[in-house]
Scaffold this motif. Structure first.
Motif, PDB file in Angstrom:
ATOM      1  N   ARG A 123       0.840  -1.218   0.000  1.00  0.00           N
ATOM      2  CA  ARG A 123       0.000   0.000   0.000  1.00  0.00           C
ATOM      3  C   ARG A 123       0.868   1.258   0.000  1.00  0.00           C
ATOM      4  O   ARG A 123       0.583   2.221  -0.712  1.00  0.00           O
ATOM      5  CB  ARG A 123      -0.943   0.001   1.211  1.00  0.00           C
ATOM      6  N   ASP A 124       1.926   1.264   0.800  1.00  0.00           N
ATOM      7  CA  ASP A 124       2.798   2.432   0.866  1.00  0.00           C
ATOM      8  C   ASP A 124       3.509   2.649  -0.470  1.00  0.00           C
ATOM      9  O   ASP A 124       3.633   3.781  -0.930  1.00  0.00           O
ATOM     10  CB  ASP A 124       3.816   2.281   1.996  1.00  0.00           C
ATOM     11  N   ALA A 125       3.964   1.566  -1.097  1.00  0.00           N
ATOM     12  CA  ALA A 125       4.617   1.684  -2.408  1.00  0.00           C
ATOM     13  C   ALA A 125       3.643   2.303  -3.414  1.00  0.00           C
ATOM     14  O   ALA A 125       4.020   3.186  -4.189  1.00  0.00           O
ATOM     15  CB  ALA A 125       5.091   0.311  -2.887  1.00  0.00           C
ATOM     16  N   ALA A 126       2.383   1.873  -3.383  1.00  0.00           N
ATOM     17  CA  ALA A 126       1.369   2.418  -4.308  1.00  0.00           C
ATOM     18  C   ALA A 126       1.176   3.912  -4.073  1.00  0.00           C
ATOM     19  O   ALA A 126       1.057   4.686  -5.029  1.00  0.00           O
ATOM     20  CB  ALA A 126       0.053   1.667  -4.143  1.00  0.00           C
ATOM     21  N   ARG A 127       1.187   4.337  -2.810  1.00  0.00           N
ATOM     22  CA  ARG A 127       1.051   5.776  -2.499  1.00  0.00           C
ATOM     23  C   ARG A 127       2.227   6.568  -3.055  1.00  0.00           C
ATOM     24  O   ARG A 127       2.096   7.747  -3.367  1.00  0.00           O
ATOM     25  CB  ARG A 127       0.929   5.993  -0.991  1.00  0.00           C
ATOM     26  N   GLN A 128       3.380   5.913  -3.168  1.00  0.00           N
ATOM     27  CA  GLN A 128       4.579   6.556  -3.726  1.00  0.00           C
ATOM     28  C   GLN A 128       4.596   6.496  -5.250  1.00  0.00           C
ATOM     29  O   GLN A 128       5.552   6.954  -5.870  1.00  0.00           O
ATOM     30  CB  GLN A 128       5.845   5.857  -3.214  1.00  0.00           C
TER      31      GLN A 128
END
Length: 132
Positions: free
Chosen positions: A109-114
C-alpha cells in the motif's frame, strides 16, 4: 488468463509460471524468498536477507523489512517478491505467516502511495509427477 503484471498489484497473488521471464516483459525486477525451511522468525528474516540480497546490516525485524520494501533508493519502481512455498509456510507458521502478510501488504500500500508497484506473488513447488 490476465497477466499479473498487466494490472496494479493487489494483495498476495498467485505467481505466474516462470515469473522472471514474464516479469522481464513488463520491466519488473524480481527477487525470490524461499520459505520452505522457515520454522521461526529468525529463519524467516534470514530467508528475507538472502532472497532480497540484503547486507548483514539488515535489522532482521518487521520494521526493517517494511523499510527495505518501501525505500525508493533500494528497490526499483516496479518490483515483485516471489514467496516460494508460501502456502506450506502459512500452514506451518500461522502466527508468523499472518505477521509477514501484514507487513507485506502495508509495504504494498505504501509503495502504491509513492507511485511504485510492489507485487507479492505466492509460488508453490511444482507438484511431483510421480504423485499422478
Amino acid at each position: 488468463m490476465i497477466n499479473v503484471f498487466s494490472a496494479p498489484p493487489q494483495g498476495i497473488q498467485t505467481a505466474p509460471h516462470d515469473p522472471r521471464i514474464v516479469a522481464a516483459g513488463y520491466q519488473v525486477s524480481v527477487r525470490e524468498i524461499d520459505l520452505s525451511n522457515v520454522r521461526d522468525k529468525e529463519g524467516l528474516m534470514l530467508a528475507v536477507l538472502r532472497g532480497l540480497a540484503l547486507t548483514e546490516s539488515f535489522g532482521r525485524n518487521w520494521d526493517a523489512l517494511y523499510d527495505v520494501l518501501t525505500d525508493p533508493q533500494s528497490r526499483p519502481t516496479r518490483f515483485a517478491v516471489v514467496l516460494c512455498d508460501y502456502e506450506h509456510f502459512r500452514k506451518r507458521n500461522k502466527n508468523l505467516g499472518a505477521e509477514l502478510e501484514a507487513v507485506l501488504l502495508d509495504a504494498q500500500r505504501d509503495a502504491a502511495r509513492q507511485g511504485r508497484s510492489l507485487w507479492l506473488l505466492a509460488e508453490e513447488p511444482a507438484s511431483d509427477p510421480r504423485a499422478w
